[in-house]
Design a protein around this motif. Sequence first.
Motif, PDB file in Angstrom:
ATOM      1  N   ARG A 179       0.829  -1.206   0.000  1.00  0.00           N
ATOM      2  CA  ARG A 179       0.000   0.000   0.000  1.00  0.00           C
ATOM      3  C   ARG A 179       0.867   1.261   0.000  1.00  0.00           C
ATOM      4  NH1 ARG A 179      -2.960  -1.460   3.693  1.00  0.00           N
ATOM      5  NH2 ARG A 179      -1.985  -0.476   5.506  1.00  0.00           N
ATOM      6  N   LEU A 180       1.930   1.274   0.793  1.00  0.00           N
ATOM      7  CA  LEU A 180       2.798   2.445   0.845  1.00  0.00           C
ATOM      8  C   LEU A 180       3.526   2.664  -0.480  1.00  0.00           C
ATOM      9  CD1 LEU A 180       4.403   2.231   4.405  1.00  0.00           C
ATOM     10  CD2 LEU A 180       2.741   3.903   3.590  1.00  0.00           C
ATOM     11  N   LEU A 181       4.041   1.585  -1.073  1.00  0.00           N
ATOM     12  CA  LEU A 181       4.766   1.729  -2.333  1.00  0.00           C
ATOM     13  C   LEU A 181       3.833   2.174  -3.453  1.00  0.00           C
ATOM     14  CD1 LEU A 181       7.199  -1.347  -2.311  1.00  0.00           C
ATOM     15  CD2 LEU A 181       7.656   1.003  -1.639  1.00  0.00           C
ATOM     16  N   THR A 182       2.649   1.581  -3.494  1.00  0.00           N
ATOM     17  CA  THR A 182       1.682   1.970  -4.526  1.00  0.00           C
ATOM     18  C   THR A 182       1.268   3.423  -4.355  1.00  0.00           C
ATOM     19  OG1 THR A 182       0.860  -0.295  -4.670  1.00  0.00           O
ATOM     20  CG2 THR A 182      -0.570   1.440  -5.526  1.00  0.00           C
ATOM     21  N   GLU A 183       1.038   3.814  -3.111  1.00  0.00           N
ATOM     22  CA  GLU A 183       0.621   5.187  -2.831  1.00  0.00           C
ATOM     23  C   GLU A 183       1.711   6.191  -3.196  1.00  0.00           C
ATOM     24  OE1 GLU A 183      -0.207   6.968   1.363  1.00  0.00           O
ATOM     25  OE2 GLU A 183      -1.993   5.875   0.714  1.00  0.00           O
ATOM     26  N   ALA A 184       2.972   5.788  -3.036  1.00  0.00           N
ATOM     27  CA  ALA A 184       4.079   6.674  -3.364  1.00  0.00           C
ATOM     28  C   ALA A 184       4.045   7.071  -4.832  1.00  0.00           C
ATOM     29  CB  ALA A 184       5.409   6.009  -3.032  1.00  0.00           C
ATOM     30  N   VAL A 185       3.730   6.092  -5.696  1.00  0.00           N
ATOM     31  CA  VAL A 185       3.695   6.360  -7.132  1.00  0.00           C
ATOM     32  C   VAL A 185       2.371   6.985  -7.537  1.00  0.00           C
ATOM     33  CG1 VAL A 185       3.774   5.289  -9.415  1.00  0.00           C
ATOM     34  CG2 VAL A 185       5.324   4.518  -7.623  1.00  0.00           C
ATOM     35  N   ARG A 186       1.273   6.414  -7.067  1.00  0.00           N
ATOM     36  CA  ARG A 186      -0.046   6.919  -7.458  1.00  0.00           C
ATOM     37  C   ARG A 186      -0.251   8.351  -7.007  1.00  0.00           C
ATOM     38  NH1 ARG A 186      -4.745   3.078  -5.658  1.00  0.00           N
ATOM     39  NH2 ARG A 186      -3.628   1.758  -7.159  1.00  0.00           N
ATOM     40  N   GLY A 187       0.285   8.690  -5.844  1.00  0.00           N
ATOM     41  CA  GLY A 187       0.123  10.046  -5.323  1.00  0.00           C
ATOM     42  C   GLY A 187       1.138  11.031  -5.864  1.00  0.00           C
ATOM     43  N   GLY A 188       2.058  10.559  -6.729  1.00  0.00           N
ATOM     44  CA  GLY A 188       3.052  11.446  -7.299  1.00  0.00           C
ATOM     45  C   GLY A 188       4.148  11.855  -6.332  1.00  0.00           C
ATOM     46  N   PHE A 189       4.334  11.094  -5.244  1.00  0.00           N
ATOM     47  CA  PHE A 189       5.354  11.452  -4.268  1.00  0.00           C
ATOM     48  C   PHE A 189       6.763  11.137  -4.773  1.00  0.00           C
ATOM     49  CE2 PHE A 189       1.519  10.695  -1.688  1.00  0.00           C
ATOM     50  CZ  PHE A 189       1.467  11.886  -0.981  1.00  0.00           C
ATOM     51  N   CYS A 190       6.916  10.055  -5.528  1.00  0.00           N
ATOM     52  CA  CYS A 190       8.209   9.717  -6.119  1.00  0.00           C
ATOM     53  C   CYS A 190       7.980   8.738  -7.251  1.00  0.00           C
ATOM     54  CB  CYS A 190       9.187   9.147  -5.085  1.00  0.00           C
ATOM     55  SG  CYS A 190       8.774   7.490  -4.478  1.00  0.00           S
ATOM     56  N   ASP A 191       8.990   8.570  -8.109  1.00  0.00           N
ATOM     57  CA  ASP A 191       8.831   7.642  -9.215  1.00  0.00           C
ATOM     58  C   ASP A 191       9.340   6.262  -8.810  1.00  0.00           C
ATOM     59  OD1 ASP A 191      11.683   7.405  -9.828  1.00  0.00           O
ATOM     60  OD2 ASP A 191      11.524   9.444 -10.559  1.00  0.00           O
ATOM     61  N   PRO A 192       8.929   5.210  -9.519  1.00  0.00           N
ATOM     62  CA  PRO A 192       9.322   3.848  -9.134  1.00  0.00           C
ATOM     63  C   PRO A 192      10.827   3.648  -9.061  1.00  0.00           C
ATOM     64  CG  PRO A 192       7.539   3.778 -10.745  1.00  0.00           C
ATOM     65  CD  PRO A 192       7.985   5.212 -10.656  1.00  0.00           C
ATOM     66  N   ALA A 193      11.574   4.218 -10.018  1.00  0.00           N
ATOM     67  CA  ALA A 193      13.026   4.013 -10.038  1.00  0.00           C
ATOM     68  C   ALA A 193      13.676   4.517  -8.758  1.00  0.00           C
ATOM     69  CB  ALA A 193      13.633   4.700 -11.257  1.00  0.00           C
ATOM     70  N   ALA A 194      13.241   5.698  -8.282  1.00  0.00           N
ATOM     71  CA  ALA A 194      13.821   6.256  -7.053  1.00  0.00           C
ATOM     72  C   ALA A 194      13.510   5.366  -5.859  1.00  0.00           C
ATOM     73  CB  ALA A 194      13.290   7.666  -6.822  1.00  0.00           C
ATOM     74  N   ALA A 195      12.286   4.857  -5.795  1.00  0.00           N
ATOM     75  CA  ALA A 195      11.904   3.986  -4.686  1.00  0.00           C
ATOM     76  C   ALA A 195      12.712   2.696  -4.698  1.00  0.00           C
ATOM     77  CB  ALA A 195      10.408   3.684  -4.747  1.00  0.00           C
ATOM     78  N   VAL A 196      12.839   2.075  -5.881  1.00  0.00           N
ATOM     79  CA  VAL A 196      13.585   0.828  -5.987  1.00  0.00           C
ATOM     80  C   VAL A 196      15.059   1.059  -5.672  1.00  0.00           C
ATOM     81  CG1 VAL A 196      14.290  -1.029  -7.541  1.00  0.00           C
ATOM     82  CG2 VAL A 196      11.953  -0.192  -7.598  1.00  0.00           C
ATOM     83  N   ARG A 197      15.595   2.200  -6.082  1.00  0.00           N
ATOM     84  CA  ARG A 197      16.994   2.506  -5.789  1.00  0.00           C
ATOM     85  C   ARG A 197      17.248   2.539  -4.280  1.00  0.00           C
ATOM     86  NH1 ARG A 197      17.328   6.415  -8.901  1.00  0.00           N
ATOM     87  NH2 ARG A 197      16.780   8.113  -7.496  1.00  0.00           N
ATOM     88  N   GLU A 198      16.359   3.173  -3.538  1.00  0.00           N
ATOM     89  CA  GLU A 198      16.545   3.252  -2.083  1.00  0.00           C
ATOM     90  C   GLU A 198      16.302   1.898  -1.416  1.00  0.00           C
ATOM     91  OE1 GLU A 198      17.844   5.515  -0.414  1.00  0.00           O
ATOM     92  OE2 GLU A 198      17.763   7.277  -1.705  1.00  0.00           O
ATOM     93  N   LEU A 199      15.326   1.142  -1.907  1.00  0.00           N
ATOM     94  CA  LEU A 199      15.089  -0.194  -1.358  1.00  0.00           C
ATOM     95  C   LEU A 199      16.292  -1.100  -1.596  1.00  0.00           C
ATOM     96  CD1 LEU A 199      11.384  -0.680  -2.498  1.00  0.00           C
ATOM     97  CD2 LEU A 199      12.171  -0.338  -0.153  1.00  0.00           C
ATOM     98  N   THR A 200      16.932  -0.936  -2.746  1.00  0.00           N
ATOM     99  CA  THR A 200      18.123  -1.719  -3.060  1.00  0.00           C
ATOM    100  C   THR A 200      19.275  -1.335  -2.141  1.00  0.00           C
ATOM    101  OG1 THR A 200      17.467  -1.864  -5.382  1.00  0.00           O
ATOM    102  CG2 THR A 200      19.756  -2.324  -4.878  1.00  0.00           C
ATOM    103  N   ALA A 201      19.489  -0.035  -1.968  1.00  0.00           N
ATOM    104  CA  ALA A 201      20.572   0.433  -1.102  1.00  0.00           C
ATOM    105  C   ALA A 201      20.381  -0.046   0.330  1.00  0.00           C
ATOM    106  CB  ALA A 201      20.655   1.957  -1.148  1.00  0.00           C
ATOM    107  N   ALA A 202      19.125  -0.183   0.748  1.00  0.00           N
ATOM    108  CA  ALA A 202      18.824  -0.650   2.108  1.00  0.00           C
ATOM    109  C   ALA A 202      18.841  -2.169   2.215  1.00  0.00           C
ATOM    110  CB  ALA A 202      17.469  -0.114   2.557  1.00  0.00           C
ATOM    111  N   LYS A 203      19.173  -2.861   1.090  1.00  0.00           N
ATOM    112  CA  LYS A 203      19.242  -4.327   1.058  1.00  0.00           C
ATOM    113  C   LYS A 203      17.917  -4.967   1.470  1.00  0.00           C
ATOM    114  CE  LYS A 203      24.250  -4.586   1.839  1.00  0.00           C
ATOM    115  NZ  LYS A 203      24.468  -3.148   1.635  1.00  0.00           N
ATOM    116  N   LEU A 204      16.827  -4.411   0.940  1.00  0.00           N
ATOM    117  CA  LEU A 204      15.498  -4.916   1.280  1.00  0.00           C
ATOM    118  C   LEU A 204      14.908  -5.823   0.204  1.00  0.00           C
ATOM    119  CD1 LEU A 204      13.965  -1.653   2.788  1.00  0.00           C
ATOM    120  CD2 LEU A 204      14.790  -3.666   4.024  1.00  0.00           C
ATOM    121  N   LEU A 205      15.571  -5.917  -0.964  1.00  0.00           N
ATOM    122  CA  LEU A 205      15.000  -6.712  -2.051  1.00  0.00           C
ATOM    123  C   LEU A 205      15.264  -8.202  -1.897  1.00  0.00           C
ATOM    124  CD1 LEU A 205      15.488  -4.507  -5.231  1.00  0.00           C
ATOM    125  CD2 LEU A 205      13.537  -4.715  -3.703  1.00  0.00           C
ATOM    126  N   ASN A 206      15.846  -8.603  -0.747  1.00  0.00           N
ATOM    127  CA  ASN A 206      15.953 -10.039  -0.452  1.00  0.00           C
ATOM    128  C   ASN A 206      14.804 -10.518   0.429  1.00  0.00           C
ATOM    129  OD1 ASN A 206      16.656  -8.693   1.860  1.00  0.00           O
ATOM    130  ND2 ASN A 206      18.541  -9.850   2.257  1.00  0.00           N
TER     131      ASN A 206
END
Length: 349
Positions: free
Chosen positions: A184-211
């Motif tokens: 819900r938070l990730l979808t809302e980030a994009v749908r609400g225009g708060f950030c684009d998907p690439a920026a979100a994925v970049r930070e999730l990757t840096a935080a090592k959350l994609l495992n």
Amino acid sequence: MNHNTPLSPRPLHHLSADAGRRVLTHAQLRAHGVSAAKAGEQCRPGGPWQQLLPGVVLLHPGPPTSEERLHAVLMYAARERTAGVPVQPGTEGPPASAYGEAMITGPAALTLHGFPSAPPLPSLEVFDVLVPRLRRLRSTGCVRIVRTADLPVPEQVTGLPVAPVARALADAVAGLQDAGTVRRLLTEAVRGGFCDPAAAVRELTAAKLLNRPHVVDAVDSLLAEGRTLAESRLYRMVRDHGLPDPCWNVDLRLPGGPHLGGLDAYWPEHAVAVELDTRAPLPGRRPDEAEWSEYARRREHLERLGITVVHITPRKLRDAMEQQAAVVRTALIASADRDPSAYVVVLPR
């Protein structure tokens, strides 16, 4: 008098009466002429003040407001860097620089940024504060310290330094186990225009959350939401900039021949196509070489057939819609000067 004695200390009763700032550090109190012993006396049980965090005092006995708690955690995180900075009498609260490099992140930051589904500030027991990795601080009370080697530039929200949305989102997701909440938070980030998907994925990757499986699933939903939003903007670009109506979401085939691929928009009479370039590899995801080879081969095939393919990225569509409309319009006009394209069959996708 010595060099530690503040000049023209502000009278003690003015502090409690100043509604503009009722949270001060011990260093700021000393700048007002309040000794450590006097501050301790004021903070005794039943006294007029209370100590919210180590080195941070609330200048009234009642429960702190959410704003006061936010100021307190920032002052706690920044107090070592600002201990020598006196508070000037008459100021209505510290400037953003008084908080040093500390900034609010995580769920509280999302709330401050305006996420509808983020928790209200009074419901949060702790606030996440982002600080440089080498700061010697520990989490305590209502403050949770989050360290980073790559400190972002904070945004000012209601006068407070707040981590950018993508970073705050990653810090919030790091503490969540519920897949529905993360999605819900990730979808809302994009749908609400708060950030684009690439920026979100970049930070999730840096935080090592994609495992984490529930984060990976939510990222898939995030990318799908990003494409849906890009398609909506493409429709709006055609409508708002007076472009002729295309055939939307079609497949092309040679008569009796192979499938040529799907397109987001196609003008048959001009042999001009638009394709949303959402296949670009996002940070943290390795590109599929076979997929890219097939993509390049298909694009070259269409161009050999005389079909002009305009590729538009979601970011350009968001940030420079008028410019992208001009590119499409130029391609449509230029089609009159080209040789006729090969005949293709247009089918709904």
